[in-house]
Each structure stands twice: as C-alpha cells, then as structure tokens.
Design an enzyme around this catalytic site. Structure first.
Site, PDB file in Angstrom:
ATOM      1  NE  ARG A  67      -3.347   2.704   2.360  1.00  7.38           N
ATOM      2  CZ  ARG A  67      -4.405   3.052   1.346  1.00  7.38           C
ATOM      3  NH1 ARG A  67      -4.761   2.394   0.343  1.00  7.38           N
ATOM      4  NH2 ARG A  67      -5.097   4.289   1.751  1.00  7.38           N
ATOM      5  CB  CYS A  72      -3.325  12.137   6.333  1.00 11.27           C
ATOM      6  SG  CYS A  72      -4.621  13.132   7.027  1.00 11.27           S
ATOM      7  CB  CYS A  83      -9.504  12.524   5.683  1.00 10.04           C
ATOM      8  SG  CYS A  83      -8.337  12.518   6.822  1.00 10.04           S
ATOM      9  CD  GLN A  88      -8.294   4.025   3.386  1.00 10.32           C
ATOM     10  OE1 GLN A  88      -7.459   4.058   2.647  1.00 10.32           O
ATOM     11  NE2 GLN A  88      -9.568   3.538   2.973  1.00 10.32           N
ATOM     12  CG  ASP A 143      -4.452  13.174  -6.543  1.00 13.09           C
ATOM     13  OD1 ASP A 143      -3.363  13.335  -5.862  1.00 13.09           O
ATOM     14  OD2 ASP A 143      -5.316  12.089  -6.155  1.00 13.09           O
ATOM     15  NE  ARG A 145      -3.099  11.278  -3.689  1.00 17.96           N
ATOM     16  CZ  ARG A 145      -4.270  10.613  -3.267  1.00 17.96           C
ATOM     17  NH1 ARG A 145      -4.164   9.890  -2.188  1.00 17.96           N
ATOM     18  NH2 ARG A 145      -5.352  10.211  -3.959  1.00 17.96           N
ATOM     19  CE  LYS A 171      -2.831   5.598  -3.073  1.00 21.37           C
ATOM     20  NZ  LYS A 171      -3.098   4.982  -1.878  1.00 21.37           N
TER      21      LYS A 171
END
Ligand SMILES: [Zn+2]
Length: 220
Positions: A67, A72, A83, A88, A143, A145, A171
């Site tokens: 993962r 965060c 969130c 998660q 986004d 990322r 991803k």
C-alpha cells in the site's frame, strides 16, 4: 511503455515494534533510502514475512501486498474525522502484516499540496466547495500525488510485482507506468463517519475510487 525511474538504494533498515491505540501490535522493518527523486524522507515498512532481518526465499518468491499511503498528519496523529486516513492506515498495517508486504509511507500531505494548504482547503470546503474544487481554487491540481518515489522504493527493495492494497485506480495506473507490475488490486474497507461521509462520496464520484459498501468497517 514503462518510464524508467531513477535508481534509489536502501540507506538503513531497522526493526520497530508497533502498538496501536486499539491494542493491535506487530513488528515492522523500517527502510530509509538514498536517491529518492524529490529528496523527501519517505519510508517503507516491511510487515509480516517482510519484517525479518533478511527476507526468506519463500517470502521473496511471493508477490507482496503493498500500500502506497500518503501522509495525513491530521487524520493519523490527531484522529481528524474529516477524512479516513487514520483507520485506513491502521487497517493496511494489519492486512499487510497478515499477507506479507510493504506499507510505503509517502510524505505528500493533502494529496500533495501540503499541510497548510490542506487546512486552507478545509476552510473552503466549509464555505461550500468540495475537496477537489477547493484544491483548484487554491491554485493546485485536484490531486498532486506522484508515485515515482513509491516505484523507486519498490525497485530498491527488489520488488517488481505487487498486489496493490488501494481503492484508487490512479495509483495502479501510475505504478504500471513506472515499471511496477500490479498483479491484482485489493480494496480497502470504507471507514465511514458522520464527518467524512461527504468527503468519501466525493472521492468516489470525482476520483473514481472503488468504494464498496460491502467493505464498510464495523468499527466505523
Ligand atoms: Zn486524511
């Protein structure tokens, strides 16, 4: 066609025992790296059969569960209900420890826009914008990322094939372009609360996340 990523190498590795507030405990092999593309201090946590000093031959032959998890601070450290990042990450650590694999902890707060900008975006959301519109209003992309460093860390760990623990199709697509073969995508549970319901619905609608209600966590 896969893009060639610059090579990174393992800098140090050390065992860290983990204990979460709900009592769950496991061990992680924490890796640091030299040569990561953006110069930031990203980590890889080897869990389960990847938590040992030297990975066994059986473990290195299997496809690890991986993962890429973006930092965060508000969700993971302070338990923010805006969130679902804290639950998660907690879920990911346990599932990876069971399956054997890596949690890649990426220092890209707020979908890559940074901590202060994320809080600015929250203020805009309180004024009526959704999470993606708020980023655009602040002059950022929806986004930002980028998973280049995730691919670099996997290459340095000798991992070319992964089972990807994520609901985010972007991803998987980015990792494929970066030369990481995603053999399967494993969904995470949905961690729903009154405060994050709108955020999760927006993620599902705008970010094309696959949020399966069958995976709603009993803890939520
Ligand atoms: Zn979060």
């Amino acid at each position: 066609m896969a893009r060639r990523v610059p090579e990174a190498e393992i800098r140090t590795q050390v065992t860290v025992p983990l204990s979460f507030v709900d009592g769950y405990q496991t061990r992680a092999r924490v890796f640091t790296f030299d040569g990561l593309a953006d110069g930031r201090e990203h980590l890889a946590l080897g869990l389960g059969d990847r938590a040992g000093l030297s990975t066994s031959r059986a473990a290195s032959a299997s496809v690890p569960l991986v993962r890429p998890h973006s930092e965060c601070l508000t969700g993971e450290v302070f338990g923010s209900q805006r969130c679902d990042c804290g639950p998660q990450m907690r879920e990911a650590v346990e599932r990876i420890a069971e399956a054997g694999g890596y949690l890649l902890y990426l220092r890209q707060e707020g979908r890559g826009i940074g901590l202060y900008a994320k809080l600015d975006a929250y203020a805009l959301q309180d004024a009526g914008l959704d999470t993606y519109e708020a980023n655009l209003a602040l002059g950022h992309a929806e986004d930002e990322r980028d998973y280049t460093v995730a691919a670099q860390m996997l290459h340095a760990l000798g991992v070319s094939r992964v089972a990807l623990l994520s609901n985010n199709p972007d991803k998987a697509a980015q990792l494929c372009r970066l030369g990481v073969h995603v053999t399967q995508r494993v969904p995470t549970r949905v961690h729903l609360s009154a405060a994050n319901a709108h955020y999760l619905a927006t993620k599902a609608r705008r970010g094309a996340h696959t949020l399966d209600v069958a995976y709603v966590s009993p803890r939520s």
